[in-house]
Design an enzyme around this catalytic site. Structure first.
Site, PDB file in Angstrom:
ATOM      1  CB  SER B  64      -1.049  -0.086   1.055  1.00  0.00           C
ATOM      2  OG  SER B  64      -0.183   0.324   2.318  1.00  0.00           O
ATOM      3  CE  LYS B 101      -3.857   2.676   6.010  1.00  0.00           C
ATOM      4  NZ  LYS B 101      -4.416   2.159   4.786  1.00  0.00           N
TER       5      LYS B 101
END
Lengths: 417, 143
Positions: B64, B101
């Site tokens: 990601s 993230k």
């Protein structure tokens, strides 16, 4: 300073799913619960409860159990201690999760300092701690315990900031064996002379207590009265010793078996020294019977100066065997270890030819290491340590979490999804 | 020779004790002329780790953050004590798991983004509702 439920808190750093759930950490060989999270305590799990009694209720309670991950706890402990050392030049590391710090200042400053320490442990390492601040070590331990029990303190209790009446009420409520340094068996003898609570002991005459009991008891009384008399013991910090020590899954009962254990530790020490390019000058070997069996205790230890700075497994083994004659056949030894000290870089001082020993010349240490690396730790060993199938006293740890901070292959995983 | 190799016991006690000894090195032979200029090899710990009490190394699982240069299997240096800012790559606690993230702090709220558009952003009204485990300071990327 004391870390709350240390082992469970260390496990939670890297596994946040354990937060808010009952967690127990099991003793060596997964025997019994040695650390319980608050949630586990609330379920009524007691300290030392055997795992076989807990195991059937795991699903019902949502209980999470872990084997003792000493590599992880050691690493987290070192971080906490290093962090707290920044708050005082005067630190005594008392155990893996407790330390005393010497600080000066007025009430407000000290409370602020305690809160800063607590916050640093949370933000830097990720473990909850409690701080007790008092004029003596005994009272600091009591204040710490209070901070842990009573949430209103916010984790930091300065003894003298609490009104006298409240302090006395607490001391009157707590049985005397709750105080640092007073064992349960002593509390029976204290009860015989009318001392039941901590308050009773604090009001006792120190001289009389010395005569009836010991100097240790007198010190405890004086400390409860606010006179510091247990000095800070500073420890040497730094990498000038290596320790190999372990509890056994089956107690060692014979000198022969202890000899084997010593050989194994000596070879581990040799490998570690070689890895760090160090040589040792002194070896200490020790063993201990269980504390829980006071009838047959034996804590032998020997200090052996080595003939020259060395990492040679043959010499280290021979030195460690000096412990063997001190082992009482038949007693149950549950723990043993060796420690090498006075470490220095190898190669800095090439030994005179005369003292260079034959094994080192033949590179026996590196050779054993190479074979062990290729074919496994149990494939080769020196003398009695080289056993097929591995010695049966190694530790059982079936619910072990990864060694997150000490093994490159076991780093914590972060999800990128 | 055999005498010199025979370790003798000089102290025997009941408790293991530590002997404080200062390591002393005695130099032999001719000193190297470079010795005066040598102050040790570059130590990566010194340059990559600001505070070793709060720095942890973690391993990435997933893609990601791939476009941002952080790939599956890379190791990250994470400082738990740093204050996360807008744009920081953070390790956040999401559903009990450590998750990487990129943090976006905007006037309308806080967003946890993946650098890879395949993964939808997570929006939260306040930073305080987020549990940030640490801030990533370096990526050890395999090339």
């Amino acid at each position: 300073m004391d870390v709350n439920c240390f082992y469970a808190s260390a496990e939670r750093i890297f596994d946040p799913s354990l937060e808010g759930r009952p967690v127990v950490v099991l003793s060596n060989n997964d025997g019994c619960a040695v650390t319980r999270s608050d949630e586990a305590k609330a379920l009524g799990i007691v300290l030392g409860e055997p795992w076989f009694k807990l195991a059937p209720r795991v699903r019902e309670w949502g209980l999470q159990a872990r084997s003792s991950n000493y590599e992880l706890y050691g690493s987290i402990s070192a971080r906490v201690m290093e962090l707290l050392a920044r708050y005082s030049a005067w630190q005594e590391v008392y155990s893996i999760d407790e330390c005393f710090l010497g600080v000066k200042g007025d009430g407000g400053d000290l409370l602020a300092l305690g809160r800063a320490m607590r916050e640093a442990c949370r933000s830097h390492v990720g473990v909850p701690v409690c701080v007790g601040i008092a004029p003596t070590k005994t009272l600091a331990k009591l204040a710490n315990k209070w901070a842990k029990k009573n949430k209103a303190f916010g984790g930091v209790c300065r003894w003298e900031s609490v009104p006298v009446a409240e302090r006395e009420a607490l001391m009157a409520r707590l049985p005397v064996n709750e105080i640092w340094g007073v064992a349960t068996r002593l509390s029976k003898r204290l009860a015989a002379i009318g001392i039941y609570s901590i308050m009773d002991l604090a009001r006792a005459d120190p001289i009389r207590m010395r005569d009836k009991f010991s100097v240790v008891m007198m010190r405890t009384v004086l400390e409860l009265q606010g006179t510091p008399c247990i000095p800070m013991e500073e420890e040497r910090v730094g990498r000038d010793q290596l320790i190999f020590s372990r509890s056994f899954s089956t107690p060692i009962r014979t000198a022969g078996a202890m000899r084997q254990v010593m050989s194994v530790y000596a070879q581990q020490a040799s490998a570690r020294l070689a890895k760090h390019r160090l040589q040792a000058k002194v070896l200490t070997a020790f063993a201990a019977t269980s504390y829980s069996n006071p009838a047959d205790t034996s804590y032998p230890s020997v200090v052996v100066p080595l003939p020259m700075p060395t990492a040679d497994p043959v010499i280290l083994s021979r030195a460690a065997h000096a412990l063997v004659p001190r082992i009482y056949e038949g007693l149950k030894y549950v723990r043993a270890g060796i420690m090498v000290t006075d470490l220095r870089p190898s190669g800095n001082q090439p030994p005179l030819q005369l003292f260079e020993n034959a094994h080192e010349e033949r590179h026996i240490g590196p050779l054993i290491e190479e074979v062990a690396k290729k074919y496994g730790r149990e494939s080769i060993g020196l003398g009695v340590a080289g056993l097929k199938g591995g010695p049966d006293w190694s530790m059982k740890r079936e619910m072990l979490s990864p060694r997150y901070t000490t093994e490159w292959a076991e780093l914590p995983i972060v999800k990128a999804a | 020779m055999s005498l010199a190799l025979d370790p003798r016991v000089i102290v025997a006690g009941v408790v293991p004790w530590l002997i404080p000894v200062a390591p002393v090195a005695v130099a032999c032979g001719y000193p190297s002329p470079a010795q005066d200029y040598f102050s040790g090899e570059i130590d990566l710990n010194e340059h990559l780790i600001q505070d070793k009490t709060s720095t942890f190394i973690v391993r990435v699982a997933g893609d990601s953050m791939e476009p941002g240069g952080i790939s599956d299997g890379d190791e990250l240096i994470v400082n738990k004590a740093l204050e996360p800012k807008d744009g920081s790559v953070v390790v956040a606690i999401l559903d009990g798991e450590l998750t990487i993230k990129r943090l976006r702090i905007t006037r309308t709220g806080v967003i946890l983004q993946a650098d890879n558009p395949k993964y939808p952003p997570i929006r939260v009204p306040e930073l305080s509702e987020l549990r940030i485990w640490g801030v990533v300071t370096r990526c050890l990327h395999y090339v």
